[in-house]
Design a protein around this motif. Structure first.
Motif, PDB file in Angstrom:
ATOM      1  N   CYS A   1      -5.854   6.369   9.337  1.00  0.00           N
ATOM      2  CA  CYS A   1      -5.644   5.547  10.530  1.00  0.00           C
ATOM      3  C   CYS A   1      -4.768   6.283  11.534  1.00  0.00           C
ATOM      4  CB  CYS A   1      -5.054   4.187  10.174  1.00  0.00           C
ATOM      5  SG  CYS A   1      -3.414   4.293   9.486  1.00  0.00           S
ATOM      6  N   LYS A   2      -4.879   5.847  12.794  1.00  0.00           N
ATOM      7  CA  LYS A   2      -4.149   6.505  13.879  1.00  0.00           C
ATOM      8  C   LYS A   2      -3.308   5.476  14.625  1.00  0.00           C
ATOM      9  CE  LYS A   2      -8.023   9.658  14.707  1.00  0.00           C
ATOM     10  NZ  LYS A   2      -9.317   9.099  14.334  1.00  0.00           N
ATOM     11  N   PRO A   3      -2.127   5.206  14.148  1.00  0.00           N
ATOM     12  CA  PRO A   3      -1.300   4.198  14.818  1.00  0.00           C
ATOM     13  C   PRO A   3      -0.992   4.538  16.271  1.00  0.00           C
ATOM     14  CG  PRO A   3      -0.377   4.784  12.678  1.00  0.00           C
ATOM     15  CD  PRO A   3      -1.474   5.761  12.955  1.00  0.00           C
TER      16      PRO A   3
ATOM     17  N   SER B   1       3.911  13.864  14.498  1.00  0.00           N
ATOM     18  CA  SER B   1       4.139  13.374  13.141  1.00  0.00           C
ATOM     19  C   SER B   1       5.604  13.052  12.903  1.00  0.00           C
ATOM     20  CB  SER B   1       3.609  14.359  12.102  1.00  0.00           C
ATOM     21  OG  SER B   1       4.162  15.635  12.307  1.00  0.00           O
ATOM     22  N   THR B   2       6.503  13.738  13.579  1.00  0.00           N
ATOM     23  CA  THR B   2       7.921  13.413  13.438  1.00  0.00           C
ATOM     24  C   THR B   2       8.187  12.012  13.954  1.00  0.00           C
ATOM     25  OG1 THR B   2       8.566  15.715  13.695  1.00  0.00           O
ATOM     26  CG2 THR B   2      10.261  14.069  14.089  1.00  0.00           C
ATOM     27  N   VAL B   3       7.671  11.729  15.136  1.00  0.00           N
ATOM     28  CA  VAL B   3       7.877  10.404  15.716  1.00  0.00           C
ATOM     29  C   VAL B   3       7.162   9.352  14.885  1.00  0.00           C
ATOM     30  CG1 VAL B   3       7.459   8.985  17.746  1.00  0.00           C
ATOM     31  CG2 VAL B   3       8.186  11.337  18.020  1.00  0.00           C
ATOM     32  N   LEU B   4       5.977   9.702  14.392  1.00  0.00           N
ATOM     33  CA  LEU B   4       5.234   8.759  13.548  1.00  0.00           C
ATOM     34  C   LEU B   4       6.051   8.399  12.312  1.00  0.00           C
ATOM     35  CD1 LEU B   4       2.555   7.253  13.107  1.00  0.00           C
ATOM     36  CD2 LEU B   4       1.762   9.240  11.817  1.00  0.00           C
TER      37      LEU B   4
ATOM     38  N   GLU C   1       0.820  -1.211   0.000  1.00  0.00           N
ATOM     39  CA  GLU C   1       0.000   0.000   0.000  1.00  0.00           C
ATOM     40  C   GLU C   1       0.855   1.261   0.000  1.00  0.00           C
ATOM     41  OE1 GLU C   1      -2.583  -0.502   3.404  1.00  0.00           O
ATOM     42  OE2 GLU C   1      -4.312  -0.819   2.114  1.00  0.00           O
ATOM     43  N   ARG C   2       0.310   2.319  -0.632  1.00  0.00           N
ATOM     44  CA  ARG C   2       0.939   3.632  -0.573  1.00  0.00           C
ATOM     45  C   ARG C   2       0.332   4.379   0.624  1.00  0.00           C
ATOM     46  NH1 ARG C   2       3.159   6.068  -5.310  1.00  0.00           N
ATOM     47  NH2 ARG C   2       2.157   8.060  -4.827  1.00  0.00           N
ATOM     48  N   ILE C   3       1.188   4.742   1.565  1.00  0.00           N
ATOM     49  CA  ILE C   3       0.704   5.385   2.788  1.00  0.00           C
ATOM     50  C   ILE C   3       1.281   6.785   2.905  1.00  0.00           C
ATOM     51  CG2 ILE C   3       0.538   5.200   5.297  1.00  0.00           C
ATOM     52  CD1 ILE C   3      -0.721   2.836   3.940  1.00  0.00           C
ATOM     53  N   ALA C   4       0.407   7.769   3.043  1.00  0.00           N
ATOM     54  CA  ALA C   4       0.872   9.130   3.288  1.00  0.00           C
ATOM     55  C   ALA C   4       0.852   9.401   4.783  1.00  0.00           C
ATOM     56  CB  ALA C   4      -0.046  10.123   2.561  1.00  0.00           C
ATOM     57  N   ILE C   5       1.935   9.914   5.302  1.00  0.00           N
ATOM     58  CA  ILE C   5       2.008  10.269   6.717  1.00  0.00           C
ATOM     59  C   ILE C   5       1.762  11.766   6.817  1.00  0.00           C
ATOM     60  CG2 ILE C   5       3.479  10.343   8.758  1.00  0.00           C
ATOM     61  CD1 ILE C   5       5.100   8.058   7.491  1.00  0.00           C
ATOM     62  N   GLY C   6       0.683  12.125   7.494  1.00  0.00           N
ATOM     63  CA  GLY C   6       0.374  13.537   7.658  1.00  0.00           C
ATOM     64  C   GLY C   6       1.451  14.203   8.494  1.00  0.00           C
ATOM     65  N   ALA C   7       2.267  15.007   7.869  1.00  0.00           N
ATOM     66  CA  ALA C   7       3.444  15.548   8.554  1.00  0.00           C
ATOM     67  C   ALA C   7       3.256  17.035   8.827  1.00  0.00           C
ATOM     68  CB  ALA C   7       4.690  15.308   7.711  1.00  0.00           C
ATOM     69  N   SER C   8       3.110  17.360  10.087  1.00  0.00           N
ATOM     70  CA  SER C   8       2.920  18.767  10.439  1.00  0.00           C
ATOM     71  C   SER C   8       4.220  19.403  10.891  1.00  0.00           C
ATOM     72  CB  SER C   8       1.903  18.871  11.571  1.00  0.00           C
ATOM     73  OG  SER C   8       2.417  18.204  12.706  1.00  0.00           O
ATOM     74  N   GLY C   9       5.220  18.582  11.096  1.00  0.00           N
ATOM     75  CA  GLY C   9       6.468  19.105  11.652  1.00  0.00           C
ATOM     76  C   GLY C   9       6.445  19.086  13.158  1.00  0.00           C
TER      77      GLY C   9
ATOM     78  N   LEU D   1      -4.108   7.316   4.713  1.00  0.00           N
ATOM     79  CA  LEU D   1      -3.433   8.433   5.356  1.00  0.00           C
ATOM     80  C   LEU D   1      -3.195   8.050   6.814  1.00  0.00           C
ATOM     81  CD1 LEU D   1      -2.676  11.427   4.775  1.00  0.00           C
ATOM     82  CD2 LEU D   1      -4.998  12.015   5.366  1.00  0.00           C
ATOM     83  N   ALA D   2      -1.977   8.248   7.302  1.00  0.00           N
ATOM     84  CA  ALA D   2      -1.709   7.963   8.722  1.00  0.00           C
ATOM     85  C   ALA D   2      -1.461   9.283   9.436  1.00  0.00           C
ATOM     86  CB  ALA D   2      -0.488   7.053   8.850  1.00  0.00           C
ATOM     87  N   THR D   3      -2.162   9.505  10.544  1.00  0.00           N
ATOM     88  CA  THR D   3      -1.964  10.751  11.293  1.00  0.00           C
ATOM     89  C   THR D   3      -1.422  10.451  12.688  1.00  0.00           C
ATOM     90  OG1 THR D   3      -4.243  10.712  12.067  1.00  0.00           O
ATOM     91  CG2 THR D   3      -3.780  11.996  10.090  1.00  0.00           C
ATOM     92  N   GLY D   4      -0.866  11.460  13.308  1.00  0.00           N
ATOM     93  CA  GLY D   4      -0.193  11.262  14.588  1.00  0.00           C
ATOM     94  C   GLY D   4      -1.065  11.451  15.815  1.00  0.00           C
ATOM     95  N   HIS D   5      -2.389  11.332  15.700  1.00  0.00           N
ATOM     96  CA  HIS D   5      -3.253  11.513  16.876  1.00  0.00           C
ATOM     97  C   HIS D   5      -2.893  10.492  17.935  1.00  0.00           C
ATOM     98  CE1 HIS D   5      -5.739  13.432  13.716  1.00  0.00           C
ATOM     99  NE2 HIS D   5      -6.032  14.259  14.697  1.00  0.00           N
TER     100      HIS D   5
END
Lengths: 433, 446
Positions: free
Chosen positions: B229-231, B74-77, B62-70, B187-191
């Motif tokens: 998703c929220k790993p 999101s950095t740790v994700l 799968e192609r997964i985009a990591i929502g990167a806010s800086g 899309l993976a987010t850092g919540h």
């Protein structure tokens, strides 16, 4: 009936938002006060009751110093509003039928004091036995004060039971209660256990004296706190069971007719109407470092910031699916059943969960989720007793009430009230079959 | 959560309770175990791996985009996902997706961080900008609506639903659109756990039963184009902070303060709130209906995976305005637009409150032309419906254009229109229902 669901309604509004008369009344109210030139004497505009426009409202009569919508009503309309909510709750949920003997749990706090006032008022024409029973949770009050307060309640012919919690034990109650509580290390667990024991003793008194309903004075504010604290304790599944108008899990069904009244209103009524009561809320909420105290502070902070917050919390939780026992069960009395069905139709009550839960926690009586139930069914029970008490409890009670060290478990179990043990055994043997 | 075993006391420093070899360097926030740094990283990453596997978050290829806010989450994700992808052979195609809102000076730092992440973790980076997506940068939006400490839109939980907030809708919508442009599968987010616990409480407090039923789901939007998703759903914020040397000051609301208090009393309370949220049973009839394609942008909306009915938004009264609800017909009333488009349209028309339920009296013919000439912005409106029957021409120099809020309120008694502009430099504009020129009057800031 659920509290009004229209946005940020006035606190305590209990009518359906679809009710046209409510809309009209609201717009009348607001137009009456906001549009210029409608009221001839604009100076009086702010002094008159919003509702009846005849009497002076509470704010202008100088008796109250609080802000908010309550102060814009006159005393009669304010009291009428509260009493109306009480009556509606009783009627729409068919809480009390003509044949009931009702036991009112009286903690001398403002909520139960109002309940004690309203119940006879509502039934003053019928021939009933209304009794008050009190649980001795609050050693700060002298029995003498209590008796004098109760004796002032009209009509005077009432039975008044003063019963200590340790009466749940058949013998040696005081010491056993003390040992049991000492064995609980978590402060929140201790507080909650006391509440469960209180219910046990109320049920016992009700049963022994032939009462058919148990009435609690739980108000919106208290229920809002329970919603948040139950969420915090991981009890999201069982939460709806505790916050409805009716809770028929118990041998003597429990009813909550003051569910739509705010503690602020009930306090106000006691104050204005000269109803003797004691400020118990503060006593219970003061400096507790546990979860319950923290939640109570949080909710009261939110309520100050937004006076409809408590309503919103209860309304939201009210949208969670209740259980089948959250309505008055069908009884032998066909009249009651008929009234029940009629009111459900009239008030458009939601259909409740039809599949009963598999099992309940023996301590707090909360319904267990399917997965918790399955976990507790698995083998590994105590050989000696044929069952393991701890395994039959819900995860929350297991964490905060039961002892952690295996060596302390037997000690703890030996002080359990018989009723808890019976429940656990019934469950356990029921499962094994 | 396993209770820590009580070990016999030894002289000297505490040993790590996991490896018993190294010295314990910290107390783990989630379980209060005393552990060494290495074991902390190991157990932290292992738990994330378990969450990913147990909840089947990803599929190979799968192609997964990591929502990167800086930010730290999101950095740790980004770090953890790329690490685990390698270690456990997830077979994922990972990207960093960042959104440039166009806030001068602010995003620059975050974007720098994300660019660094790109290099550090070897993950390709794609940046999408508000300007490209919406035609407005955040600076331009803010200039239009103004910003105080309490956001005009949100009113911070007091009166309005934060879900109406432009500033909270655009970011998640931008992430969706960026992901769509990149043709990613998820899309993976850092919540993190604190975020979700806070959301559960906030939804109870706000009365948002629909969101309450969805907010604890680890995967959302499966029926939409870009599932999220929220790993980190079960990961404590404190532990992410330990993982990461960055910890920018995130938003601290009163609900977050309360959660911090709870954590101090009982650390597992955060997870217990999430458990409660997962166990809430909400009847399907209470959920938000209406899923569809937005007629303006052609997109199936945002995080909710559902579009919103424009007319519903417009008609829903805010509490204080219930008396001002006129019955009129708005041209857009029957169209179905997603929330972001509704709010943007409001912005385009110079009516920032459009779609939030507080604008009233919008006329059928009211249109706005903004021209910038000689530093003067003009807002002109044309002949309106007979109901109001007036023509309003406003000429306001750009210095005064600090319009934060424009409400049209019909005053039935006087038969005219009183247009209120609240906050900021107030300009009170009075029309008298006929074709007479407007009077401009200053009033004091409310």
């Amino acid at each position: 009936m659920a509290a009004c669901s229209a946005g940020d309604c006035q606190p305590g509004c209990y009518r359906s938002a679809d009710d046209d008369s409510v809309r009209k009344e609201k717009s009348d109210l607001i137009n009456g006060t906001l549009s210029s030139g409608n009221v001839p004497d604009s100076a009086n505009r702010h002094n008159l009751c919003l509702k009846c426009k005849l009497n002076k409202n509470l704010a202008s009569s100088g008796t109250v110093s609080i802000d908010g919508d309550i102060s814009r009503l006159c005393f009669d309309c304010f009291r009428g509003n509260l009493f109306g909510k009480f009556k509606l709750a009783v009627a729409s949920n068919v809480m009390i039928s003509p044949t009931d003997n009702v036991l009112v749990a009286f903690s001398v706090g403002p909520s139960s004091r109002v309940a004690l006032q309203f119940v006879p008022e509502m039934q003053h024409k019928a021939q009933k036995n209304f009794d008050a029973s009190r649980d001795r949770l609050l050693p700060v009050f002298a029995i003498q004060d209590m008796k004098s307060i109760v004796s002032n309640i009209a009509p005077p012919a009432k039975a008044f039971h003063v019963v200590p919690i340790d009466s749940i034990y058949s013998s040696n109650g005081r010491d056993r209660l003390k040992e049991l509580l000492n064995a609980v290390k978590d402060m929140t667990g201790k507080e909650d256990l006391l509440q469960h024991l209180r219910m046990l003793s109320l049920q016992k008194i009700a049963h022994e004296n032939g009462y058919t309903k148990l009435l609690l004075g739980s108000c919106t504010s208290r229920i809002a706190c329970h919603v948040i604290s139950a969420t915090v304790k991981g009890q999201g599944y069982s939460l709806p069971a505790d916050i409805q108008y009716v809770d028929a899990r118990w041998e003597i069904p429990v009813v909550l007719p003051l569910r739509d009244c705010l503690s602020q209103e009930l306090n106000m009524l006691c104050c204005l109407d000269g109803l003797g009561c004691l400020e118990t809320m503060e006593v219970l909420n003061s400096p507790h470092a546990g979860i319950n105290g923290s939640v109570a502070s949080f909710v009261s902070l939110l309520q100050e910031e937004n006076p409809s917050r408590e309503c919103t919390i209860v309304r939201t939780a009210g949208k969670l699916t209740p259980f089948h026992f959250n309505q008055i069960p069908e009884s032998g009395d066909s009249n009651t059943n008929l009234a029940s069905r009629r009111s459900q139709k009239k008030f458009n009550l939601r259909p409740y969960e039809s599949t009963p839960p598999e099992s309940y926690c023996p301590i707090c009586n909360s319904p267990l989720t399917r997965s918790d139930h399955i976990i507790s069914c698995s083998p590994g029970s105590d050989e000696t007793h044929g069952y393991e008490f701890g395994a039959t409890c819900c995860p929350s009670c297991q964490f905060q009430i039961l002892p952690k060290e295996p060596s302390s478990i037997e000690h703890f179990n030996s002080f359990l009230p018989g009723q808890f043990v019976v429940r656990a055994k019934e469950r356990s043997y029921g499962l094994q079959r | 959560m396993a209770e820590v075993e009580v070990k016999p006391k030894k002289a000297g420093p505490l040993q790590c309770s996991i490896c018993s070899q190294r010295r314990a360097a910290l107390k783990r926030p989630k379980t209060l175990e005393q552990i060494c740094r290495e074991c902390f990283y190991a157990v932290f990453e292992e738990e994330i791996h378990r969450v990913i596997v147990d909840n089947q978050l990803f599929k190979p290829g799968e192609r997964i985009a990591i929502g990167a806010s800086g930010g730290k989450d999101s950095t740790v994700l980004a770090y953890v996902l790329s690490e685990l992808n390698h270690r456990h052979n997830y077979g994922l195609d990972l990207f960093l997706l960042s959104v440039d809102e166009g806030i001068t000076g602010y995003r620059d730092d975050s974007l720098e961080t994300v660019k660094r992440n790109e290099i550090q973790y070897g993950l390709p980076l794609k940046v999408v900008s508000y300007k490209d997506l919406y035609g407005w940068t955040m600076d331009e939006i803010v200039k239009m609506i103004g910003l105080k400490n309490n956001c005009t839109f949100c009113g911070v939980f007091r009166r309005q639903n934060v879900s109406d907030c432009l500033l909270s809708n655009l970011p998640s919508s931008a992430l969706d659109r960026g992901a769509a442009m990149l043709k990613v599968d998820k899309l993976a987010t850092g919540h993190n756990a604190d975020d979700i616990a806070e959301t559960v409480l906030l939804n109870i407090l706000r009365g948002d039963i629909a969101r309450l039923s969805r907010c604890t789901s680890i995967i959302t939007g499966e029926d939409g184009p870009i599932p999220r998703c929220k790993p980190f759903k079960y990961t404590y914020e404190k532990e992410i902070v330990i993982e990461c040397i960055y910890s920018p000051n995130a938003y601290r609301g009163f609900a977050r303060e309360f959660i911090k208090d709870l954590e101090r009393i009982r650390p597992r309370a955060i997870l217990d709130i999430i458990t409660s949220g997962e166990n809430f049973r909400i009847s399907t009839s209470a959920k938000m209906p209406e899923q569809g394609t937005c007629e303006r942008c052609g997109y199936i909306s945002s995080q909710d995976g559902k579009g919103s009915d424009f007319s519903r938004i417009l008609d829903s009264p805010s509490p204080s305005d219930i008396d001002f609800l006129p019955s009129f017909s708005h041209p857009l009333k029957d169209q179905k637009w997603c929330k972001a488009c509704v709010l943007l349209e409001g912005l385009n028309r110079g009516l920032p409150k459009l779609g939030i339920g507080r604008t009233r009296g919008l006329n059928n013919g009211l249109e706005k032309d903004t021209e910038q000439s000689n530093g003067v912005k003009k807002i002109q409106s044309k002949q309106c419906s007979p109901r109001f029957g007036y023509m309003v021409t406003l000429t306001i120099s750009s210095e005064f254009l600090n319009l934060r809020d424009m409400n049209l309120v019909e005053n039935e008694d006087s038969g005219g229109i009183r247009m209120n502009i609240s906050i900021g430099l107030g300009l009170c504009l009075l029309g008298d229902g006929k074709n007479s020129p407007l009077k401009l009057a200053n009033f004091e800031q409310v």
